[in-house]
Write a protein that holds these residues in place. Structure first.
Motif, PDB file in Angstrom:
ATOM      1  N   ASN A  53      17.520   4.856 -18.881  1.00  9.28           N
ATOM      2  CA  ASN A  53      17.956   3.532 -19.299  1.00  9.28           C
ATOM      3  C   ASN A  53      17.089   3.026 -20.449  1.00  9.28           C
ATOM      4  OD1 ASN A  53      19.543   3.876 -17.066  1.00  9.28           O
ATOM      5  ND2 ASN A  53      18.476   2.387 -15.808  1.00  9.28           N
ATOM      6  N   ILE A  54      17.711   2.838 -21.594  1.00  9.83           N
ATOM      7  CA  ILE A  54      17.020   2.377 -22.793  1.00  9.83           C
ATOM      8  C   ILE A  54      17.164   0.862 -22.879  1.00  9.83           C
ATOM      9  CG2 ILE A  54      16.923   2.525 -25.306  1.00  9.83           C
ATOM     10  CD1 ILE A  54      18.308   5.341 -24.901  1.00  9.83           C
ATOM     11  N   ASN A  55      16.034   0.150 -22.948  1.00  8.58           N
ATOM     12  CA  ASN A  55      16.056  -1.303 -23.074  1.00  8.58           C
ATOM     13  C   ASN A  55      16.496  -1.656 -24.498  1.00  8.58           C
ATOM     14  OD1 ASN A  55      15.753  -4.006 -22.664  1.00  8.58           O
ATOM     15  ND2 ASN A  55      13.518  -3.983 -22.720  1.00  8.58           N
ATOM     16  N   ILE A  56      17.686  -2.242 -24.627  1.00  2.67           N
ATOM     17  CA  ILE A  56      18.262  -2.534 -25.934  1.00  2.67           C
ATOM     18  C   ILE A  56      17.840  -3.898 -26.457  1.00  2.67           C
ATOM     19  CG2 ILE A  56      20.428  -2.870 -27.177  1.00  2.67           C
ATOM     20  CD1 ILE A  56      21.686  -0.923 -25.189  1.00  2.67           C
ATOM     21  N   LEU A  57      17.872  -4.907 -25.580  1.00  2.00           N
ATOM     22  CA  LEU A  57      17.661  -6.284 -26.005  1.00  2.00           C
ATOM     23  C   LEU A  57      17.104  -7.091 -24.849  1.00  2.00           C
ATOM     24  CD1 LEU A  57      18.288  -8.444 -28.235  1.00  2.00           C
ATOM     25  CD2 LEU A  57      20.531  -8.684 -27.182  1.00  2.00           C
ATOM     26  N   SER A  58      16.165  -8.002 -25.157  1.00  4.90           N
ATOM     27  CA  SER A  58      15.597  -8.900 -24.143  1.00  4.90           C
ATOM     28  C   SER A  58      15.743 -10.340 -24.615  1.00  4.90           C
ATOM     29  CB  SER A  58      14.125  -8.568 -23.899  1.00  4.90           C
ATOM     30  OG  SER A  58      13.977  -7.274 -23.396  1.00  4.90           O
ATOM     31  N   PRO A  59      16.928 -10.946 -24.406  1.00  8.76           N
ATOM     32  CA  PRO A  59      17.122 -12.330 -24.872  1.00  8.76           C
ATOM     33  C   PRO A  59      16.302 -13.321 -24.054  1.00  8.76           C
ATOM     34  CG  PRO A  59      19.034 -11.580 -23.649  1.00  8.76           C
ATOM     35  CD  PRO A  59      18.107 -10.405 -23.761  1.00  8.76           C
ATOM     36  N   LYS A  60      15.908 -14.415 -24.680  1.00  9.60           N
ATOM     37  CA  LYS A  60      15.140 -15.474 -24.019  1.00  9.60           C
ATOM     38  C   LYS A  60      16.103 -16.585 -23.600  1.00  9.60           C
ATOM     39  CE  LYS A  60      11.188 -13.535 -24.906  1.00  9.60           C
ATOM     40  NZ  LYS A  60      10.591 -12.709 -23.916  1.00  9.60           N
ATOM     41  N   TRP A  61      16.903 -16.323 -22.562  1.00  9.54           N
ATOM     42  CA  TRP A  61      17.904 -17.285 -22.118  1.00  9.54           C
ATOM     43  C   TRP A  61      17.310 -18.387 -21.266  1.00  9.54           C
ATOM     44  CZ3 TRP A  61      21.879 -13.022 -20.587  1.00  9.54           C
ATOM     45  CH2 TRP A  61      22.571 -12.614 -21.728  1.00  9.54           C
ATOM     46  N   THR A  62      16.256 -18.103 -20.537  1.00 11.65           N
ATOM     47  CA  THR A  62      15.651 -19.087 -19.648  1.00 11.65           C
ATOM     48  C   THR A  62      14.149 -19.106 -19.864  1.00 11.65           C
ATOM     49  OG1 THR A  62      15.427 -17.442 -17.893  1.00 11.65           O
ATOM     50  CG2 THR A  62      17.412 -18.796 -17.858  1.00 11.65           C
ATOM     51  N   GLY A  63      13.510 -20.214 -19.439  1.00  9.52           N
ATOM     52  CA  GLY A  63      12.066 -20.329 -19.583  1.00  9.52           C
ATOM     53  C   GLY A  63      11.314 -19.445 -18.605  1.00  9.52           C
ATOM     54  N   LYS A  64      11.945 -19.121 -17.487  1.00  4.55           N
ATOM     55  CA  LYS A  64      11.316 -18.267 -16.484  1.00  4.55           C
ATOM     56  C   LYS A  64      12.089 -16.962 -16.377  1.00  4.55           C
ATOM     57  CE  LYS A  64       9.292 -21.769 -13.548  1.00  4.55           C
ATOM     58  NZ  LYS A  64       9.151 -22.242 -12.166  1.00  4.55           N
ATOM     59  N   GLY A  65      11.410 -15.926 -15.986  1.00  2.00           N
ATOM     60  CA  GLY A  65      12.060 -14.633 -15.789  1.00  2.00           C
ATOM     61  C   GLY A  65      12.325 -13.909 -17.099  1.00  2.00           C
ATOM     62  N   THR A  66      12.774 -12.673 -16.963  1.00  2.00           N
ATOM     63  CA  THR A  66      13.058 -11.830 -18.126  1.00  2.00           C
ATOM     64  C   THR A  66      14.450 -11.230 -17.977  1.00  2.00           C
ATOM     65  OG1 THR A  66      10.717 -11.236 -18.254  1.00  2.00           O
ATOM     66  CG2 THR A  66      12.256  -9.834 -19.444  1.00  2.00           C
ATOM     67  N   TRP A  67      15.243 -11.343 -19.024  1.00  2.00           N
ATOM     68  CA  TRP A  67      16.569 -10.726 -19.083  1.00  2.00           C
ATOM     69  C   TRP A  67      16.482  -9.486 -19.949  1.00  2.00           C
ATOM     70  CZ3 TRP A  67      20.722 -12.498 -16.364  1.00  2.00           C
ATOM     71  CH2 TRP A  67      20.645 -13.792 -15.848  1.00  2.00           C
ATOM     72  N   ASN A  68      17.155  -8.418 -19.564  1.00  2.00           N
ATOM     73  CA  ASN A  68      17.191  -7.175 -20.342  1.00  2.00           C
ATOM     74  C   ASN A  68      18.598  -6.594 -20.348  1.00  2.00           C
ATOM     75  OD1 ASN A  68      14.356  -6.958 -20.910  1.00  2.00           O
ATOM     76  ND2 ASN A  68      14.045  -6.276 -18.816  1.00  2.00           N
ATOM     77  N   PHE A  69      19.073  -6.215 -21.530  1.00  2.00           N
ATOM     78  CA  PHE A  69      20.277  -5.405 -21.649  1.00  2.00           C
ATOM     79  C   PHE A  69      19.815  -3.965 -21.776  1.00  2.00           C
ATOM     80  CE2 PHE A  69      22.285  -9.328 -23.210  1.00  2.00           C
ATOM     81  CZ  PHE A  69      23.464  -9.291 -22.483  1.00  2.00           C
ATOM     82  N   TYR A  70      20.452  -3.047 -21.067  1.00  2.00           N
ATOM     83  CA  TYR A  70      20.067  -1.642 -21.140  1.00  2.00           C
ATOM     84  C   TYR A  70      21.300  -0.758 -21.176  1.00  2.00           C
ATOM     85  CZ  TYR A  70      20.945  -1.861 -16.103  1.00  2.00           C
ATOM     86  OH  TYR A  70      21.515  -2.062 -14.876  1.00  2.00           O
ATOM     87  N   ALA A  71      21.123   0.433 -21.680  1.00  2.94           N
ATOM     88  CA  ALA A  71      22.188   1.435 -21.729  1.00  2.94           C
ATOM     89  C   ALA A  71      21.529   2.799 -21.830  1.00  2.94           C
ATOM     90  CB  ALA A  71      23.104   1.193 -22.916  1.00  2.94           C
ATOM     91  N   GLY A  72      22.281   3.835 -21.454  1.00  2.00           N
ATOM     92  CA  GLY A  72      21.724   5.168 -21.587  1.00  2.00           C
ATOM     93  C   GLY A  72      22.609   6.245 -20.996  1.00  2.00           C
ATOM     94  N   PRO A  73      22.221   7.483 -21.248  1.00  2.00           N
ATOM     95  CA  PRO A  73      22.969   8.634 -20.736  1.00  2.00           C
ATOM     96  C   PRO A  73      22.473   9.042 -19.353  1.00  2.00           C
ATOM     97  CG  PRO A  73      21.233   9.389 -22.171  1.00  2.00           C
ATOM     98  CD  PRO A  73      21.166   7.886 -22.176  1.00  2.00           C
ATOM     99  N   GLY A  74      23.291   9.843 -18.673  1.00  2.00           N
ATOM    100  CA  GLY A  74      22.888  10.336 -17.374  1.00  2.00           C
ATOM    101  C   GLY A  74      23.750  11.494 -16.908  1.00  2.00           C
ATOM    102  N   VAL A  75      23.409  11.999 -15.756  1.00  2.00           N
ATOM    103  CA  VAL A  75      24.155  13.093 -15.133  1.00  2.00           C
ATOM    104  C   VAL A  75      24.300  12.767 -13.645  1.00  2.00           C
ATOM    105  CG1 VAL A  75      23.411  14.882 -16.738  1.00  2.00           C
ATOM    106  CG2 VAL A  75      22.048  14.422 -14.711  1.00  2.00           C
ATOM    107  N   TYR A  76      25.279  13.404 -13.009  1.00  2.00           N
ATOM    108  CA  TYR A  76      25.417  13.239 -11.575  1.00  2.00           C
ATOM    109  C   TYR A  76      25.791  14.555 -10.935  1.00  2.00           C
ATOM    110  CZ  TYR A  76      30.528  12.963 -12.018  1.00  2.00           C
ATOM    111  OH  TYR A  76      31.848  13.236 -12.271  1.00  2.00           O
TER     112      TYR A  76
END
Length: 162
Positions: A70-93
């Motif tokens: 999972n590659i962290n793409i973006l961390s917007p500052k939507w709120t004063g507390k906590g951390t938001w992260n958008f992620y995407a990536g490849p995988g196998v199953y």
């Protein structure tokens, strides 16, 4: 099956020996799973391993192990507390079933999601989608794994970070 389980345990233990951020929890969506994440040294990226049971009809059960980067793409500052992260990536199953028409399942997947990390609690909540494509290897024939496309159903996870 024992070799697969041994490999999963060995992989988890090797990650546990490092001092990086890790999280463990549960994933709910097209299947229920135990989920483990390990932060990649020097980055905000994560390696994720899920091992679970496919929620299908009672006679169509299957186990599945998924691994993704999972590659962290973006961390917007939507709120004063906590951390938001958008992620995407490849995988196998890799999976297996015991119902008629089920066999060893192999495939590739992608993961796209959004997570929230609490500031004052070691809890991580996330929602993602996991489209995948693969094949079911039966005794005499290989067929397209049409059930894996259910990855378009959102998956939610809750994990404890340590």
């Amino acid at each position: 099956m024992r070799k697969l389980l041994f490999l999963a345990v060995a992989l988890c233990l090797s990650f546990a020996a490092d001092a990086q951020v890790r999280s463990v929890g549960a994933t709910f969506g097209t299947y229920e799973a135990v989920s483990f994440q390990h932060m990649v040294y020097g980055t905000d990226d994560l390696f994720q391993l899920d091992f679970g049971y496919h929620l299908g009809l009672p006679d169509s059960g299957a186990i599945k192990m998924m691994a993704s980067y999972n590659i962290n793409i973006l961390s917007p500052k939507w709120t004063g507390k906590g951390t938001w992260n958008f992620y995407a990536g490849p995988g196998v199953y890799l999976g297996g079933g015991w119902a008629p028409g089920k066999g060893l399942t192999l495939g590739a997947m992608a993961i796209v999601g959004l997570e929230y990390l609490f500031d004052d609690l070691p809890i991580q909540l996330s929602a993602d989608m996991r489209p995948s494509v693969g094949a079911i290897l039966l005794k005499d024939v290989t067929v397209f794994d049409k059930d894996s496309l259910l990855g378009l159903i959102p998956t939610v996870s809750a994990r404890y970070m340590f």
